[in-house]
Design an enzyme around this catalytic site. Sequence first.
Site, PDB file in Angstrom:
ATOM      1  N   LYS A 181      -6.645  25.925   4.097  1.00 20.06           N
ATOM      2  CA  LYS A 181      -5.651  26.884   4.619  1.00 20.06           C
ATOM      3  C   LYS A 181      -5.747  28.148   3.771  1.00 20.06           C
ATOM      4  O   LYS A 181      -5.240  28.196   2.661  1.00 20.06           O
ATOM      5  CB  LYS A 181      -4.252  26.266   4.511  1.00 20.06           C
ATOM      6  CG  LYS A 181      -3.247  26.760   5.519  1.00 20.06           C
ATOM      7  CD  LYS A 181      -2.879  28.227   5.442  1.00 20.06           C
ATOM      8  CE  LYS A 181      -1.846  28.551   4.393  1.00 20.06           C
ATOM      9  NZ  LYS A 181      -1.648  30.026   4.278  1.00 20.06           N
ATOM     10  N   GLY A 233      -2.370  29.074  -6.527  1.00 13.28           N
ATOM     11  CA  GLY A 233      -1.389  30.083  -6.141  1.00 13.28           C
ATOM     12  C   GLY A 233      -0.294  30.180  -7.175  1.00 13.28           C
ATOM     13  O   GLY A 233      -0.505  29.865  -8.362  1.00 13.28           O
ATOM     14  N   SER A 234       0.883  30.567  -6.727  1.00  6.55           N
ATOM     15  CA  SER A 234       1.985  30.791  -7.664  1.00  6.55           C
ATOM     16  C   SER A 234       2.577  29.466  -8.157  1.00  6.55           C
ATOM     17  O   SER A 234       2.510  28.439  -7.478  1.00  6.55           O
ATOM     18  CB  SER A 234       3.072  31.614  -6.981  1.00  6.55           C
ATOM     19  OG  SER A 234       3.607  30.889  -5.899  1.00  6.55           O
ATOM     20  N   GLY A 238       3.439  26.013  -6.204  1.00  4.54           N
ATOM     21  CA  GLY A 238       2.791  24.825  -6.772  1.00  4.54           C
ATOM     22  C   GLY A 238       3.790  23.701  -7.008  1.00  4.54           C
ATOM     23  O   GLY A 238       3.500  22.520  -6.757  1.00  4.54           O
ATOM     24  N   GLU A 255      -3.790  24.926  -9.606  1.00  2.00           N
ATOM     25  CA  GLU A 255      -4.239  26.013 -10.474  1.00  2.00           C
ATOM     26  C   GLU A 255      -3.233  27.136 -10.262  1.00  2.00           C
ATOM     27  O   GLU A 255      -3.205  27.765  -9.204  1.00  2.00           O
ATOM     28  CB  GLU A 255      -5.665  26.422 -10.092  1.00  2.00           C
ATOM     29  CG  GLU A 255      -6.410  27.062 -11.247  1.00  2.00           C
ATOM     30  CD  GLU A 255      -6.250  28.568 -11.273  1.00  2.00           C
ATOM     31  OE1 GLU A 255      -5.256  29.032 -11.876  1.00  2.00           O
ATOM     32  OE2 GLU A 255      -7.089  29.268 -10.693  1.00  2.00           O
ATOM     33  N   CYS A 294      -5.089  35.175 -12.216  1.00  2.00           N
ATOM     34  CA  CYS A 294      -4.240  34.313 -13.056  1.00  2.00           C
ATOM     35  C   CYS A 294      -4.805  34.207 -14.470  1.00  2.00           C
ATOM     36  O   CYS A 294      -4.083  33.884 -15.403  1.00  2.00           O
ATOM     37  CB  CYS A 294      -4.047  32.948 -12.423  1.00  2.00           C
ATOM     38  SG  CYS A 294      -5.394  32.446 -11.404  1.00  2.00           S
ATOM     39  N   GLU A 392       4.390  36.478 -15.219  1.00  2.00           N
ATOM     40  CA  GLU A 392       3.129  36.990 -14.681  1.00  2.00           C
ATOM     41  C   GLU A 392       3.431  38.178 -13.765  1.00  2.00           C
ATOM     42  O   GLU A 392       4.058  38.019 -12.727  1.00  2.00           O
ATOM     43  CB  GLU A 392       2.463  35.861 -13.892  1.00  2.00           C
ATOM     44  CG  GLU A 392       1.061  36.146 -13.515  1.00  2.00           C
ATOM     45  CD  GLU A 392       0.417  34.947 -12.829  1.00  2.00           C
ATOM     46  OE1 GLU A 392       1.097  34.244 -12.061  1.00  2.00           O
ATOM     47  OE2 GLU A 392      -0.784  34.730 -13.061  1.00  2.00           O
TER      48      GLU A 392
END
Length: 491
Positions: A181, A233-234, A238, A255, A294, A392
């Site tokens: 996706k 992703g974020s 996650g 990740e 990231c 972040e």
Amino acid sequence: MAILDFELPTDGLAGCLIDGAWVRPTASLPIENPSRRDVICEIGRGGAAEIDAAVAAARKAQKAWAARPASERGAMLTELGNRLAAHGETVARLLAAETGNAIKTQSRGEAAGAAGVLKYYGGVAVEQKGETLPLGPGMISYTTREPLGVVGSIIPWNSPLQLGAVKISMALAVGNCLILKPAEDAPLAILRLAELAADIFPPGVFNVVTGTGEEAGAALANHPGVDKISFTGSSEIGKLISHAAADRVAKVTLELGGKSPCIIFPDACAPDRIEATAQGVVNAMRFARQGQSCTAGSRLFVHESVWDDLMPLVSEKAAAMTVGDALDDSVDIGAVINEERYAEICRYVAEAESQGASFLTGETPRETDGGFYPIPTILKGIDNSWRIAREEVFGPVLVALPWRDEAEMIAQANNTHYGLAAFIFARDAATIARMTRAIDAGWIQVNQGGGQIPGMSYGGIKQSGVGSEYSIEGALEAYTFRKSVTIAVEP
Ligand code: ADP
């Protein structure tokens, strides 16, 4: 629509590759060019129905796929890597158009890197080996590495092709089937890759469903027919995905974010080194990708004795980078992905300024009617407790903090809920050995700020993630289980 200076996918505009065929959902999704702020095209917006169909196709195909020799699966990944390399320039242009990542500094390299990942896994797929146990005469005991079954992978927009290549390779090399996706902001290069892949893999082995996170993403993460979810992703999403997977004890690789320290020792700023160190800091910060990485080394700890030498150089290098349309070959830095992210970066910088931070370079970015063009920014006068030093930003914003006492600096560098990457610039071998031990991070680079390399195990600790990617070890640990077999040959 303006004449396009990149090639769109053709079949892939349907959005979903399910069971070897392109299927267009009834709803559609506009894809915007963040440099030009125009709609590039519309693609299919899949949801629960498409995810159901893709999972069913993957389940049907999986046993036969797993039964094929690993060398055959590997050869197909290599073929996809070769095809991607052959179409590298056109895919890179598409990638630059949809992500805003500059063709010169980012998208070309990403297309080549993604092909490299596919070819690496194509080669090492045969290393899906098990162990034997010496139980004595008459007994044979061994393990095999078995695929988990059906994998759902959800990827973000910041380097979609590279991450897509990683997810495809890791899942398929060891005998899983995949539903990928892509992010709603940047699915086009993945759809082009899927077009290149469509006649390589048997139907159902590799499926793509485009759509939003709330619809297609959540449907995939929650699907009882998905044995493993691999997400990049974020941290926020996650955690949601982890919860969804926990309910059915599905396996998870995550990740997530980072707030990685970049640490400068005085000897890295000797006259013969300072230029390279300054460039290393700029590279580590990923200014050329709008800081949308990231692994960005976004907290710079500079020994106070070299601050006045190093910081003007770093600032000059950042300020000299040209910002503009990602498809312009003279541009170093493209555009931030969308309005929401751009506004968020503006808020972070404005907040730090109101707290008393000052600019070594850059300025508070303003909302813009043109592209979402960021300004490389370096801030000083920051306290490590401020949001800009802890969270972040996912923008080209570097916070610079002077240090004097090594133990205090290490404590500050490790005082974060993240643990993805770290960068150390030093010459003395004892310093390097001490620091690589002391810093909590999944990946430490010394005297460079490069990108991931196929074969390395890349993954975060603390809230930066679970599991590692880019290596065969990572694939074996995270995408297979050990089946133990014990045979009494002479009972
Ligand atoms: P970013 O903040 O970088 O956009 P996200 O974590 O929001 O990153 O998105 C990364 C990927 O996760 C995208 O493919 C997105 O569609 C997907 N996603 C977002 N929300 C969800 C959700 N609730 N469930 C599953 N996937 C999601």
